[in-house]
Design a protein around this motif. Structure first.
Motif, PDB file in Angstrom:
ATOM      1  N   UNK A 241      -5.920   3.802  -7.588  1.00  0.00           N
ATOM      2  CA  UNK A 241      -5.116   2.717  -8.170  1.00  0.00           C
ATOM      3  C   UNK A 241      -5.383   1.409  -7.432  1.00  0.00           C
TER       4      UNK A 241
ATOM      5  N   UNK B 162       4.059   6.922 -18.400  1.00  0.00           N
ATOM      6  CA  UNK B 162       3.747   5.880 -17.420  1.00  0.00           C
ATOM      7  C   UNK B 162       4.593   6.018 -16.155  1.00  0.00           C
TER       8      UNK B 162
ATOM      9  N   UNK C 235       3.548   6.820  -5.939  1.00  0.00           N
ATOM     10  CA  UNK C 235       4.293   6.279  -4.817  1.00  0.00           C
ATOM     11  C   UNK C 235       5.099   7.342  -4.083  1.00  0.00           C
TER      12      UNK C 235
ATOM     13  N   UNK D 103      -3.772   7.158  -4.921  1.00  0.00           N
ATOM     14  CA  UNK D 103      -3.441   5.793  -4.496  1.00  0.00           C
ATOM     15  C   UNK D 103      -4.706   4.965  -4.295  1.00  0.00           C
TER      16      UNK D 103
ATOM     17  N   UNK E  44       3.412   8.591 -13.858  1.00  0.00           N
ATOM     18  CA  UNK E  44       2.240   8.208 -13.043  1.00  0.00           C
ATOM     19  C   UNK E  44       2.691   7.413 -11.821  1.00  0.00           C
ATOM     20  N   UNK E  45       3.628   6.482 -12.049  1.00  0.00           N
ATOM     21  CA  UNK E  45       4.094   5.642 -10.942  1.00  0.00           C
ATOM     22  C   UNK E  45       4.793   6.483  -9.877  1.00  0.00           C
TER      23      UNK E  45
END
Lengths: 74, 305
Positions: free
Chosen positions: A25, A1, A9, A22, A4-5
């Motif tokens: 998301x 996870x 970003x 982006x 992925x973040x």
């Protein structure tokens, strides 16, 4: 996870030109059309003005009253 | 229920539909507050200081025709139809009313959008990782709706941002603390409490002269049981006249824990996304106060209180 973040970003916004990841998301976060269909009702938010409108139109008032504004939060 | 065309038609044609926040309505000591409570008192919601939430049908003069706080759409629809029958049976004189001037509003509980202000819509959603991508989370077999809130900015705050955009630098503490404490909450399952100042461990957002905004946020409750950790990216830009043109921000992070009115959080740290976007605020639904604005001064001066 976390990967992925960081991946999403770390790409930066490129002055608002979101990367494909982006964009995907953001699309997941924003409400779908069926989630906002209830806003088509034309809710008034001023009870006093609604009283005037109801008196003039000779219609009853339907008040949706919630702890937390029904048109905000969830 | 309100998404169904049949219900929308009924509400639009036969009623004047209003939505209001009971937290304010049941407290305000002015004509509107007294009127609302006099209507509610005709039904089951009459406890002094207690919640009066629910669905009401009443005349402009204040006669209650129906009340329901049931989530079952059939029961609510039945209440609407029953109330309409009562309405039809009323004499013409009760179908209208002379509405007096509302008088002075209770400033403690009546919120007014600041003159020349700006509204930024804030959507948030519980997310989950799936096949290497972030998707709307499925919780208990359902996908919770996106939550929506509204970030309010005063005219002078936008002017200060415009000035900052020429040189670049850190976004003002007032704005970053407001965003962090009142808008980077887990609002997926109800009303979150605002974060306390002492809980914001880090919220540093930087604006470059080219308009790019980046930053990181760390929020943690004293006991560590509730918090949020994330990163923000996006754009704040102005037109040649200094008008805000874009306020597009995107945060991704993890939240943990639950509050009194946000029970049922997923265990551990879970992904949460927020999207901030400028809105023209021309519709009533875009002009409602921020969810965490119960204490108005605390919202506007988030860096102080």
């Amino acid at each position: 996870m976390k990967a992925i973040l960081i991946s999403l970003l770390g790409a930066g916004s490129l002055l608002g030109q979101w990367s494909a990841e982006q964009k995907a998301a953001i699309a997941e976060i924003l409400p779908k059309a069926e989630e906002t269909a209830w806003l088509q009702i034309g809710w008034r938010t001023d009870l006093w003005e609604a009283r005037r409108e109801a008196a003039k139109a000779k219609k009853p008032i339907y008040l949706w009253e919630m702890d937390g504004h029904p048109l905000g939060c969830v | 229920m309100f998404s169904k065309p049949k219900v929308q038609k009924l509400l639009g044609e036969e009623f004047i539909p209003v939505a209001a926040n009971d937290w304010y309505q049941r407290r305000r000591q002015d004509a509107e507050g007294h009127f609302f409570r006099s209507v509610a008192a005709q039904g089951p919601r009459r406890t002094e200081g207690g919640t009066r939430q629910g669905h009401y049908v009443f005349t402009a003069g204040g006669k209650l025709l129906g009340y329901n706080n049931n989530r079952d759409p059939k029961k609510r629809l039945a209440m609407m139809r029953d109330a309409l029958k009562k309405w039809e049976a009323l004499p013409d004189s009760e179908k209208t009313a002379t509405i007096p001037d509302r008088g002075k509003q209770d400033a403690k509980y009546a919120r007014e959008f600041p003159k020349g202000g700006t509204v930024v819509k804030v959507h948030s959603r519980a997310l989950e990782g799936k096949d290497g991508q972030l998707k709307a989370a499925v919780i208990g077999g359902n996908t919770p709706l996106a939550a929506v809130d509204f970030l309010w900015l005063k005219k002078e705050e936008v002017a200060a941002l415009h000035a900052l955009s020429k040189s670049g630098g850190y976004l003002p503490d007032r704005l970053t603390e407001r965003m962090a404490r009142f808008h980077l909450n887990d609002s997926i399952r109800g009303e979150p409490r605002p974060w306390k100042r002492s809980e914001v461990k880090n919220c540093t957002l930087t604006l470059t002269p080219s308009g790019e905004v980046t930053g990181t946020i760390l929020i943690n409750s004293r006991d560590g049981k509730m918090g949020y950790e994330g990163a923000l990216t996006g754009t704040i830009s102005f037109d040649k006249n200094g008008n805000l043109q874009r306020f597009d921000l995107f945060t991704l992070g993890s939240h943990w824990g639950e509050g009194q009115f946000t029970r049922g959080a997923r265990p551990g740290k879970s992904p949460l996304g927020h999207v901030f976007s400028l809105t023209s605020a021309t519709k009533p639904e875009d002009q409602i106060p921020p969810q965490g604005m119960h204490w108005e001064q605390g919202y506007w001066e988030a860096e102080k209180h």
